[in-house]
Scaffold this active site. Structure first.
Site, PDB file in Angstrom:
ATOM      1  N   ARG A  97     -86.922   8.585  51.217  1.00 15.31           N
ATOM      2  CA  ARG A  97     -85.758   7.732  51.559  1.00 15.31           C
ATOM      3  C   ARG A  97     -84.437   8.329  51.096  1.00 15.31           C
ATOM      4  NH1 ARG A  97     -89.300   4.239  49.711  1.00 15.31           N
ATOM      5  NH2 ARG A  97     -90.557   3.240  51.313  1.00 15.31           N
TER       6      ARG A  97
ATOM      7  N   LYS B  93     -72.855  13.381  58.969  1.00 15.24           N
ATOM      8  CA  LYS B  93     -73.737  13.167  60.125  1.00 15.24           C
ATOM      9  C   LYS B  93     -74.849  14.201  60.083  1.00 15.24           C
ATOM     10  CE  LYS B  93     -70.460  11.487  63.590  1.00 15.24           C
ATOM     11  NZ  LYS B  93     -69.996  11.765  64.966  1.00 15.24           N
TER      12      LYS B  93
ATOM     13  N   GLU C  38     -62.597  24.815  67.617  1.00 18.62           N
ATOM     14  CA  GLU C  38     -62.536  23.557  66.850  1.00 18.62           C
ATOM     15  C   GLU C  38     -61.336  23.592  65.895  1.00 18.62           C
ATOM     16  OE1 GLU C  38     -64.386  20.839  67.248  1.00 18.62           O
ATOM     17  OE2 GLU C  38     -66.272  21.498  68.177  1.00 18.62           O
TER      18      GLU C  38
ATOM     19  N   LYS D 154     -60.433  17.267  58.452  1.00 13.70           N
ATOM     20  CA  LYS D 154     -61.672  16.501  58.660  1.00 13.70           C
ATOM     21  C   LYS D 154     -61.953  15.600  57.457  1.00 13.70           C
ATOM     22  CE  LYS D 154     -66.173  15.990  60.434  1.00 13.70           C
ATOM     23  NZ  LYS D 154     -67.289  16.470  61.228  1.00 13.70           N
TER      24      LYS D 154
ATOM     25  N   GLU E  52     -67.032   6.388  61.897  1.00 16.55           N
ATOM     26  CA  GLU E  52     -66.468   6.566  63.236  1.00 16.55           C
ATOM     27  C   GLU E  52     -66.220   5.268  63.986  1.00 16.55           C
ATOM     28  OE1 GLU E  52     -68.031   9.909  65.329  1.00 16.55           O
ATOM     29  OE2 GLU E  52     -67.135   9.308  67.240  1.00 16.55           O
TER      30      GLU E  52
ATOM     31  N   ARG F  87     -61.653   8.322  63.144  1.00 15.06           N
ATOM     32  CA  ARG F  87     -62.509   9.491  63.316  1.00 15.06           C
ATOM     33  C   ARG F  87     -62.652   9.890  64.777  1.00 15.06           C
ATOM     34  NH1 ARG F  87     -68.053  10.631  59.740  1.00 15.06           N
ATOM     35  NH2 ARG F  87     -68.524  12.628  60.701  1.00 15.06           N
TER      36      ARG F  87
ATOM     37  N   ASN G  15     -62.706  13.588  68.475  1.00 18.04           N
ATOM     38  CA  ASN G  15     -63.381  13.785  69.756  1.00 18.04           C
ATOM     39  C   ASN G  15     -62.444  14.357  70.815  1.00 18.04           C
ATOM     40  OD1 ASN G  15     -65.897  12.872  68.931  1.00 18.04           O
ATOM     41  ND2 ASN G  15     -65.343  10.732  69.294  1.00 18.04           N
TER      42      ASN G  15
ATOM     43  N   HIS H 184     -63.670  16.501  73.610  1.00 16.35           N
ATOM     44  CA  HIS H 184     -65.134  16.420  73.602  1.00 16.35           C
ATOM     45  C   HIS H 184     -65.706  15.572  74.733  1.00 16.35           C
ATOM     46  CE1 HIS H 184     -64.763  18.442  69.824  1.00 16.35           C
ATOM     47  NE2 HIS H 184     -66.064  18.392  69.592  1.00 16.35           N
TER      48      HIS H 184
ATOM     49  N   HIS I 250     -68.386  17.588  76.402  1.00 10.65           N
ATOM     50  CA  HIS I 250     -69.804  17.224  76.394  1.00 10.65           C
ATOM     51  C   HIS I 250     -70.374  17.181  77.803  1.00 10.65           C
ATOM     52  CE1 HIS I 250     -69.569  15.168  72.191  1.00 10.65           C
ATOM     53  NE2 HIS I 250     -70.033  16.404  72.103  1.00 10.65           N
TER      54      HIS I 250
ATOM     55  N   HIS J  64     -70.841  25.202  72.375  1.00  7.45           N
ATOM     56  CA  HIS J  64     -70.166  23.906  72.273  1.00  7.45           C
ATOM     57  C   HIS J  64     -68.640  24.048  72.222  1.00  7.45           C
ATOM     58  CE1 HIS J  64     -69.131  19.922  70.832  1.00  7.45           C
ATOM     59  NE2 HIS J  64     -68.554  20.475  69.776  1.00  7.45           N
TER      60      HIS J  64
HETATM   61  N1  LIG Z   1     -73.007  16.991  61.845  1.00  4.75           N
HETATM   62  C1  LIG Z   1     -71.868  17.134  62.477  1.00  4.75           C
HETATM   63  O1  LIG Z   1     -70.894  16.421  62.230  1.00  4.75           O
HETATM   64  C2  LIG Z   1     -71.763  18.205  63.511  1.00  4.75           C
HETATM   65  C3  LIG Z   1     -70.507  18.585  63.992  1.00  4.75           C
HETATM   66  C4  LIG Z   1     -70.430  19.612  64.919  1.00  4.75           C
HETATM   67  C5  LIG Z   1     -71.589  20.239  65.350  1.00  4.75           C
HETATM   68  N2  LIG Z   1     -72.795  19.836  64.870  1.00  4.75           N
HETATM   69  C6  LIG Z   1     -74.040  20.504  65.319  1.00  4.75           C
HETATM   70  O2  LIG Z   1     -73.986  21.861  64.939  1.00  4.75           O
HETATM   71  C7  LIG Z   1     -74.808  22.623  65.819  1.00  4.75           C
HETATM   72  C8  LIG Z   1     -74.097  23.902  66.189  1.00  4.75           C
HETATM   73  O3  LIG Z   1     -73.840  24.627  65.019  1.00  4.75           O
HETATM   74  P1  LIG Z   1     -73.535  26.184  65.063  1.00  4.75           P
HETATM   75  O4  LIG Z   1     -72.524  26.464  66.080  1.00  4.75           O
HETATM   76  O5  LIG Z   1     -73.290  26.605  63.666  1.00  4.75           O
HETATM   77  O6  LIG Z   1     -74.858  26.790  65.671  1.00  4.75           O
HETATM   78  P2  LIG Z   1     -76.214  27.390  65.011  1.00  4.75           P
HETATM   79  O7  LIG Z   1     -76.546  26.713  63.765  1.00  4.75           O
HETATM   80  O8  LIG Z   1     -77.216  27.387  66.107  1.00  4.75           O
HETATM   81  O9  LIG Z   1     -75.774  28.885  64.695  1.00  4.75           O
HETATM   82  C9  LIG Z   1     -75.442  29.748  65.737  1.00  4.75           C
HETATM   83  C10 LIG Z   1     -76.182  31.077  65.622  1.00  4.75           C
HETATM   84  O10 LIG Z   1     -75.586  31.837  64.575  1.00  4.75           O
HETATM   85  C11 LIG Z   1     -76.584  32.340  63.693  1.00  4.75           C
HETATM   86  N3  LIG Z   1     -75.948  32.481  62.388  1.00  4.75           N
HETATM   87  C12 LIG Z   1     -75.642  31.498  61.508  1.00  4.75           C
HETATM   88  N4  LIG Z   1     -74.931  31.993  60.487  1.00  4.75           N
HETATM   89  C13 LIG Z   1     -74.798  33.317  60.706  1.00  4.75           C
HETATM   90  C14 LIG Z   1     -74.148  34.379  60.003  1.00  4.75           C
HETATM   91  N5  LIG Z   1     -73.452  34.171  58.901  1.00  4.75           N
HETATM   92  N6  LIG Z   1     -74.226  35.621  60.541  1.00  4.75           N
HETATM   93  C15 LIG Z   1     -74.860  35.847  61.703  1.00  4.75           C
HETATM   94  N7  LIG Z   1     -75.486  34.878  62.415  1.00  4.75           N
HETATM   95  C16 LIG Z   1     -75.438  33.640  61.923  1.00  4.75           C
HETATM   96  C17 LIG Z   1     -77.692  31.338  63.778  1.00  4.75           C
HETATM   97  O11 LIG Z   1     -78.917  31.918  63.418  1.00  4.75           O
HETATM   98  C18 LIG Z   1     -77.653  30.945  65.247  1.00  4.75           C
HETATM   99  O12 LIG Z   1     -78.369  31.855  66.021  1.00  4.75           O
HETATM  100  C19 LIG Z   1     -75.107  21.718  66.994  1.00  4.75           C
HETATM  101  O13 LIG Z   1     -76.459  21.341  66.951  1.00  4.75           O
HETATM  102  C20 LIG Z   1     -74.206  20.519  66.804  1.00  4.75           C
HETATM  103  O14 LIG Z   1     -74.803  19.326  67.271  1.00  4.75           O
HETATM  104  C21 LIG Z   1     -72.894  18.847  63.968  1.00  4.75           C
HETATM  105 ZN   LIG Z   2     -67.173  19.718  68.362  1.00  2.00          ZN
END
Ligand SMILES: NC(=O)c1ccc[n+]([C@@H]2O[C@H](COP(=O)([O-])OP(=O)(O)OC[C@H]3O[C@@H](n4cnc5c(N)ncnc54)[C@H](O)[C@@H]3O)[C@@H](O)[C@H]2O)c1
Ligand SMILES: [Zn+2]
Length: 371
Positions: free
Chosen positions: A129, A151, A193, A235, A245, A249, A253, A256, A260, A273
Site C-alpha cells: 500500500r 503521477k 516541453e 512545474k 489537477e 495544473r 496541458n 496537449h 494527444h 510525445h
Molecule cells: N508522470 C507524469 O507526470 C508524466 C509526465 C510526462 C510524461 N510521462 C510519461 O513519460 C513517458 C515518456 O518518458 P520519456 O520520454 O523519458 O521516455 P522513455 O522513458 O521511454 O525514455 C526514452 C528512451 O531513452 C532511453 N534513455 C533513458 N535515459 C537515457 C540516457 N540517459 N541515455 C540514453 N538513453 C536513455 C530509454 O531507454 C528509452 O529508450 C511516457 O510514458 C509518459 O506517459 C509522465
Molecule cells: Zn507532455
C-alpha cells in the site's frame, strides 16, 4: 505568478526547488554531478534505509557505474520502451521486491526515463500500500516533467496511462550530466516541453531557449541546469498550488489536447510525445490568433522557436476531421465541452471551454493538416 526559487541559479552548484503538495513536501535537487551526492540527499529526505533501484538495461549500461560508485550496486532491471509500460512489467518489480523481503522501511529509487519513473513509481505506490519513492530521471522529459508531481501509472491495451495513482516522491534528484548519452531526438522531444513552460509561464525561459540554443544542443551542463531548473520551478509551483489537477495544473496541458490526438491517430508510432505537443502548441497558438486572444508576432515567435529546434515528423497526411473526432474522446472533455488552453502572450494562458469543432478543424487545416 512568480517563481522566486529560480533567481540567481545559473552559477549555483546545487539548485534546490521545493514542491509543497498537501500529501508531502519534497525537494528537487538539480546540479551537475549531483548523482555522487545521492546517498546524502536520500538521508536528508529521510528516505528509509533499505534502498532498491529500478532501472532499464540500456540506462544501466550507460550510467550504472555512477550509481555503483554512489553505493547502489544491485538494480532491478526491467525493459523500458512505451510498449513495456504495462502491469506485467510492474509485476516483475513486485516479484523482485518480494524476493528481497522489501518491507515498509524500504525506498524505491527510479533511475531512467518517464517510462521507468511511471512504472516503478506505480510499483512503489502499490507495494505494501505504498513505500517511499525517489526519482532520479535520466531523460530531459523526465527531468522537467514526469518526475515531478506524483503521477505514476501504466498503460492498458485500450489506452495510455489508464491505470495509475498519485504518489509523491520523497525527493527528485536531477543530474544534467546524465543527458550526455540521450539520443538527439529524445533530447529534442524533451526540449519542446521546456518551450511549453516558457510559453505558459515564463518569457525569460522562452527567450533563454532561443538564445542559448547552441549551448543547449552541445549539452553544456550549466546551461542545461538553468533551463531544467526553471522548468522544474514552474512545474513545482503549479503542482504545489493544484496537486490533483483540478484547476491551475491544467495550464500544463497547453499543446496537449491536439498533441494527444496526433499521437493517438498515428498509433503512438510516428511522434515522440514532445514532437506531437510541438504541433499541438502551434495549433493552439493559431486558434488563439484567430480569436484575437494572441498577437500574431507571439505566434510567429513560437513557430520560429519550434522550427529552430529541428524538423518535426510530418502532419500533411493526417485528417483534421479525424483529429477532432479523437479529441472528443479525450480526458479533457468534461460534460461534452473541450477544455482548451489558449496562449494569450508568451508566458501567459487562459483556459476556455467553448471551442467549437469547426473552429478547431479550421485551425488544424491552417497549420497543415489535411481536410
Ligand atoms: N508522470 C507524469 O507526470 C508524466 C509526465 C510526462 C510524461 N510521462 C510519461 O513519460 C513517458 C515518456 O518518458 P520519456 O520520454 O523519458 O521516455 P522513455 O522513458 O521511454 O525514455 C526514452 C528512451 O531513452 C532511453 N534513455 C533513458 N535515459 C537515457 C540516457 N540517459 N541515455 C540514453 N538513453 C536513455 C530509454 O531507454 C528509452 O529508450 C511516457 O510514458 C509518459 O506517459 C509522465
Ligand atoms: Zn507532455
Amino acid at each position: 505568478m512568480r517563481y522566486p526559487n529560480t533567481r540567481g541559479f545559473p552559477d549555483m552548484a546545487l539548485l534546490r526547488i521545493n514542491v509543497e503538495t498537501p500529501s508531502r513536501p519534497y525537494t528537487i535537487a538539480i546540479g551537475d554531478g549531483v548523482l555522487s551526492s545521492l546517498p546524502a540527499l536520500l538521508d536528508e529526505a529521510r528516505a528509509p534505509a533499505r534502498r532498491f533501484v529500478v532501472s532499464s538495461p540500456l540506462v544501466w549500461r550507460h550510467h550504472g557505474e555512477q550509481m555503483i560508485d554512489a553505493g547502489f550496486g544491485d538494480p532491478i532491471l526491467v525493459p523500458d520502451g512505451e510498449r513495456f509500460k504495462h502491469l506485467q512489467t510492474v509485476a516483475r518489480v513486485y516479484d523482485a521486491l518480494v524476493r528481497a523481503n522489501a518491507d515498509r522501511a524500504s525506498t524505491l529509487i527510479t533511475f531512467g526515463g518517464g517510462v521507468i519513473g511511471d512504472m516503478a513509481g506505480f510499483a512503489a505506490a502499490s507495494y505494501l500500500r505504498g513505500i517511499a519513492l525517489v526519482h532520479v530521471p535520466t531523460t530531459l522529459l523526465a527531468q522537467v516533467d514526469a518526475a515531478i508531481g506524483g503521477k505514476v501509472g501504466v498503460n492498458h491495451p485500450m489506452g495510455k496511462n489508464l491505470i495509475g495513482a498519485f504518489h509523491q516522491p520523497h525527493a527528485v534528484v536531477v543530474d544534467p550530466q546524465l543527458l550526455s548519452t540521450l539520443p538527439r531526438r529524445e533530447f529534442r522531444a524533451g526540449l519542446y516541453e521546456v518551450v511549453k513552460y516558457g510559453m505558459t509561464s515564463s518569457p525569460g525561459l522562452f527567450d533563454r531557449v532561443a538564445r542559448d540554443r547552441t549551448a543547449i544542443f552541445a549539452r553544456q551542463p550549466d546551461v542545461l541546469a538553468a533551463i531544467i531548473g526553471e522548468s522544474c520551478a514552474i512545474k513545482a509551483a503549479v503542482v504545489s498550488a493544484d496537486e490533483k489537477e483540478s484547476g491551475l495544473r491544467r495550464i500544463l496541458n497547453f499543446g496537449h489536447t491536439a498533441g494527444h490526438a496526433v499521437e493517438a491517430v498515428t498509433k503512438y508510432r510516428r511522434f515522440r510525445h514532445g514532437e506531437a505537443v510541438a504541433h499541438g502548441m502551434v495549433v493552439a497558438a493559431d486558434l488563439a490568433v484567430s480569436r484575437r486572444a494572441l498577437a500574431e508576432r507571439d505566434r510567429r515567435a513560437l513557430v520560429d522557436l519550434i522550427a529552430s529546434l529541428g524538423p518535426l515528423p510530418a502532419i500533411a497526411d493526417l485528417s483534421a476531421a479525424e483529429i477532432v473526432e479523437t479529441m472528443r474522446h479525450d480526458k479533457k472533455v468534461v460534460d461534452g465541452r473541450l477544455h482548451f488552453v489558449l496562449p494569450t502572450a508568451i508566458g501567459a494562458t487562459t483556459i476556455v471551454d467553448d471551442v467549437e469543432e469547426e473552429e478547431m478543424k479550421a485551425a488544424l487545416q491552417r497549420v497543415g493538416f489535411r481536410r
